[in-house]
Motif scaffolding. Structure first.
Motif, short mmCIF file in Angstrom:
data_model
loop_
_atom_site.label_atom_id
_atom_site.label_comp_id
_atom_site.label_asym_id
_atom_site.label_seq_id
_atom_site.Cartn_x
_atom_site.Cartn_y
_atom_site.Cartn_z
N VAL A 121 0.87 -1.16 0.00
CA VAL A 121 0.00 0.00 0.00
C VAL A 121 0.91 1.22 0.00
O VAL A 121 1.71 1.41 0.92
N LEU A 122 0.82 2.04 -1.05
CA LEU A 122 1.74 3.15 -1.28
C LEU A 122 0.99 4.45 -1.46
O LEU A 122 -0.17 4.47 -1.87
N ARG A 127 5.77 5.91 -1.65
CA ARG A 127 6.25 5.60 -0.31
C ARG A 127 5.25 4.70 0.41
O ARG A 127 4.05 4.83 0.22
N PRO A 128 5.74 3.78 1.24
CA PRO A 128 4.83 2.83 1.90
C PRO A 128 3.96 3.50 2.95
O PRO A 128 4.39 4.43 3.63
N LEU A 278 -2.45 5.01 -3.46
CA LEU A 278 -3.59 5.77 -2.98
C LEU A 278 -3.23 7.21 -2.66
O LEU A 278 -2.12 7.51 -2.23
N LYS A 279 -4.19 8.08 -2.84
CA LYS A 279 -4.01 9.51 -2.61
C LYS A 279 -4.06 9.82 -1.11
O LYS A 279 -5.01 9.47 -0.43
N PRO A 289 4.61 6.50 -11.33
CA PRO A 289 4.39 5.26 -12.09
C PRO A 289 4.63 4.04 -11.24
O PRO A 289 5.49 4.05 -10.37
N LYS A 290 3.86 2.97 -11.50
CA LYS A 290 3.96 1.78 -10.66
C LYS A 290 5.35 1.19 -10.65
O LYS A 290 5.81 0.66 -9.64
N GLU A 291 6.07 1.28 -11.78
CA GLU A 291 7.40 0.67 -11.80
C GLU A 291 8.38 1.42 -10.92
O GLU A 291 9.41 0.90 -10.53
N GLN A 292 8.06 2.69 -10.56
CA GLN A 292 8.92 3.45 -9.68
C GLN A 292 8.46 3.33 -8.23
O GLN A 292 9.18 3.68 -7.31
N ALA A 293 7.20 2.85 -8.03
CA ALA A 293 6.63 2.77 -6.70
C ALA A 293 6.90 1.42 -6.07
O ALA A 293 6.02 0.68 -5.73
#
Length: 294
Positions: A121-122, A127-128, A278-279, A289-293
């Motif tokens: 969950v980011l 960031r987590p 999530l915001k 982007p998901k690949e960076q998250a």
């Protein structure tokens, strides 16, 4: 004897918003009449079918009608992992807590293929979110949700909640959900034909429900995660907009005997990985982007 004035309406009881919405609804029906040929018989046919479904299932009429309108309220909020923004009628509060990693409560002989689900969950920076609470539940292999029917199934079967670790990670084991249809609905005369006329199946694609709570979130996240490649998704009875591509997760089947034994399973199992982005109150307008998250 008190005389009642039949023309009197208490001004204090008038709700301007209700008046405005009813007028707007009638205007929309008028446009459908003029532009699409909507007839009074069309409306009667829909309401008659809904009433038959309500009688057959015993469910509230609002729930029966939900497939007609729920996708209108499925947002995407701020462009992050979209949610359906609609409270699920299958949700039950106070599910038991499970460890992280852990296993959802289930019967000893629970039918189905084991499934290990994991992810993070980011926030919008990638960031987590530590300590985020995930309420998790899904239907059994027969399509029934526990706690909703007097069927002898434990109330919280395949329901539980857990909290993310310091890296925002969650992991739980369950059984792989399957597509399902309400047998009461499919047995109603006219319902299969009406669904087919709209190019829809009476089945819902396999999915897992989540609610995600964290103090930093703008609002709790509610939604369903689907299985990428499920052929039922495009013809979902509730509406294909529900299964946004960002809500579809890849799964992998594991069949190696040594791998199966190492995990304590008796046969093949599946894994699924899904990250929620999530915001939060400090997130940027656009998510990383998901690949960076990661």
């Amino acid at each position: 004897m008190t005389t009642i004035d039949p023309s009197h309406v208490d001004p204090a009881l008038i709700n301007p918003r209700a008046v405005r919405l009813v007028e707007a609804f009638k205007d929309a029906l008028a446009r459908l009449r003029d532009e699409e040929g909507l007839t009074f018989d069309d409306l009667n046919a829909v309401t008659d079918l809904l009433q038959k479904m309500q009688t057959a299932t015993g469910a509230p009429l609002a729930l029966i009608a939900m497939p007609l309108y729920s996708e209108l309220f499925q947002g995407g909020r701020d462009g992050y992992t979209p949610s359906d923004d609609v409270n699920s009628p299958t949700y039950l509060p106070d599910s038991p807590r499970v460890d992280n990693p852990g296993t959802l409560p289930m019967r000893p002989d629970e039918p189905g293929t084991p499934l290990i689900v994991s992810g993070r969950v980011l926030d919008g920076h990638g960031r987590p979110l530590t300590g985020a609470k995930l309420d998790i539940y899904h239907a059994a292999n027969n399509g029934n949700y526990s706690g909703l029917y007097d069927d002898g199934v434990p109330k919280y079967n395949l329901r539980g909640h857990q909290f993310t670790d310091a890296e925002g990670r969650y992991t739980f084991t369950t059984i792989t959900p399957v597509a399902y249809a309400d047998p009461h609905v499919t047995a109603v005369d006219g319902v299969p034909e009406a669904a087919a006329a709209l190019g829809r199946s009476l089945y819902r694609p396999a999915h897992i429900h989540y609610e995600v709570h964290h103090p930093d979130l703008l609002t709790p996240w509610r939604g369903e995660i689907y299985f990428r490649g499920d052929p039922v998704i495009p013809v979902d009875f509730v509406g294909p907009k529900l299964a946004h591509p960002a809500l579809q997760a890849d799964t992998r089947l594991h069949e190696d005997p040594e791998d199966i034994a190492a995990h304590g399973f008796q046969g093949p199992y599946r894994t699924m990985d899904f990250d929620f982005v999530l915001k939060t109150r400090t997130s940027p307008d656009n998510a990383a982007p998901k690949e960076q998250a990661a």
